[in-house]
Design an enzyme around this catalytic site. Structure first.
Site, PDB file in Angstrom:
ATOM      1  N   GLY A 227       0.804  -1.222  -0.106  1.00 47.48           N
ATOM      2  CA  GLY A 227       0.245  -0.046   0.114  1.00 47.48           C
ATOM      3  C   GLY A 227       0.847   1.149   0.053  1.00 47.48           C
ATOM      4  CB  CYS A 228       0.322   4.694  -1.114  1.00 44.39           C
ATOM      5  SG  CYS A 228      -1.558   4.863  -0.375  1.00 44.39           S
ATOM      6  CE1 TYR A 229      -1.369   8.195   4.472  1.00 47.76           C
ATOM      7  CE2 TYR A 229      -3.175   6.758   3.861  1.00 47.76           C
ATOM      8  CZ  TYR A 229      -2.784   7.827   4.212  1.00 47.76           C
ATOM      9  OH  TYR A 229      -3.688   9.113   4.105  1.00 47.76           O
TER      10      TYR A 229
ATOM     11  CD  GLU B   6       4.645   6.497  -0.837  1.00 48.96           C
ATOM     12  OE1 GLU B   6       5.750   5.727  -0.865  1.00 48.96           O
ATOM     13  OE2 GLU B   6       3.756   5.969  -0.493  1.00 48.96           O
TER      14      GLU B   6
END
Length: 334
Positions: free
Chosen positions: A153-155, A306
């Protein structure tokens, strides 16, 4: 040349995947698909994402028959909802494809995780054991033989890249859990319009306190408990995580710097700051995770940022694909 198929091609991550793969010298896009019920079916990807006009003018087709869609395909990217990936990944694997799944359907090996945090009972426990977690900078050896890659996942990507060197080197005092405060742009909620991600409604707000599904993903792969609080911010793209930790007695600023340097000096998509900390604008539109830190006594603050759609999704998927097939790690990304 590898033939590739993108499922869920019209979302933000799917469109970025199409752009990356279109310019990759070793990849040939053989199909872009969405669910048969999608209103996007039958349209050109470049009509839905005009920045791709003249670049990726391929039609988006409804996915009605997986076996037919998989014919002649070497690599499949699933930019789909968790339940959809859960059902599709086994079918594409059975057809001999290497599958890169951008959803959360195979990121954690514990089946109870999916019941509690994703709301469905996992039916493919054998694949949970076989899936390789695609945190690219830390999983290169396992990626080289993987058939199913669960892209983080992004987090979790930003959080783990910031914390892993510290944990692996035993620099943190385990009496204090790392506290992750992270803010994401509204693209993290996907392309479908809802009141909750409307720019007129979003300001800056924490959400899902102590209950966000990325907390157990982060803790599982770090091997330590964390406090994770996500926030939604009024900007389109990017994630910035500010992480507060306590250092073990005697650990110095130089120890922290060396840990980060040793972990990432040869990792082209992690950029370290020797002075100051990164800002969101430094990474939006780019495939990097930027990391900086500050130390005061036993207290450490790490900042990682990011682009959530790129390093937090599509760019990391392509990075993992490059590692998997022995291409240069940044091929088509830079």
């Amino acid at each position: 040349m590898l033939n590739t198929l993108i499922v869920g091609a019209t979302g933000y991550a799917g469109a970025e995947l199409a752009a990356y793969l279109n310019r990759h010298p070793h990849m040939n896009i053989t199909g872009l698909t969405v669910s048969a019920q999608s209103a996007d079916a039958g349209k050109l990807l470049s009509d839905l994402h005009p920045q791709l006009k003249g670049i990726v003018d391929l039609p988006v087709l409804p996915l009605t028959d997986v076996a037919e869609a998989a014919k002649g395909v070497d690599v499949v990217f699933l930019a789909t909802a968790h339940e959809v990936s859960h059902d599709l990944a086994p079918q594409f694997l059975a057809a001999g494809c290497v599958v890169f799944d951008l959803s959360g359907a195979f990121r954690v090996s514990k089946p109870e995780f999916y019941t509690e945090f994703y709301g469905f009972e996992h039916q493919h426990l054998d694949l949970l054991d076989k899936a390789v977690y695609g945190l690219a900078e830390w999983q290169a050896d396992k990626l080289k033989d993987a058939q199913l890659i669960a892209v983080p996942g992004c987090y979790p990507t930003a959080s783990q890249l910031a914390l892993k060197p510290l944990i692996e080197n035993g620099l943190l005092n385990d009496s204090q859990w790392p506290v992750i405060n992270a803010t994401s742009g509204v693209s993290g909620a996907g392309r479908k319009a809802t009141l909750g991600n409307s720019f007129c409604e979003v300001s800056l707000q924490p959400y899902k306190l102590f209950s966000h599904r990325h907390q157990p993903e982060i803790a599982e792969h770090l091997g330590v408990p964390v406090i994770f609080t996500p926030h939604l911010g009024n900007f389109p793209r990017g994630i910035l995580a500010t992480i507060t930790c306590r250092l073990s007695a005697g650990v110095t600023e130089q120890d922290v710097a060396e840990a980060f340097h040793n972990a990432y000096h040869d990792k082209p998509l992690v950029r370290l700051y020797t002075k100051g900390v990164p800002a969101l604008k430094d990474v939006v539109g780019l495939p990097f995770c930027d990391i900086g830190f500050a130390v005061k006594g036993e207290h450490l603050i790490v900042v990682a940022t990011e682009d959530n759609v790129l390093k937090g999704a599509s760019a990391q998927a392509v990075q993992c694909m490059n590692i998997r097939f022995g291409f240069p790690e940044t091929q088509s990304l830079l």
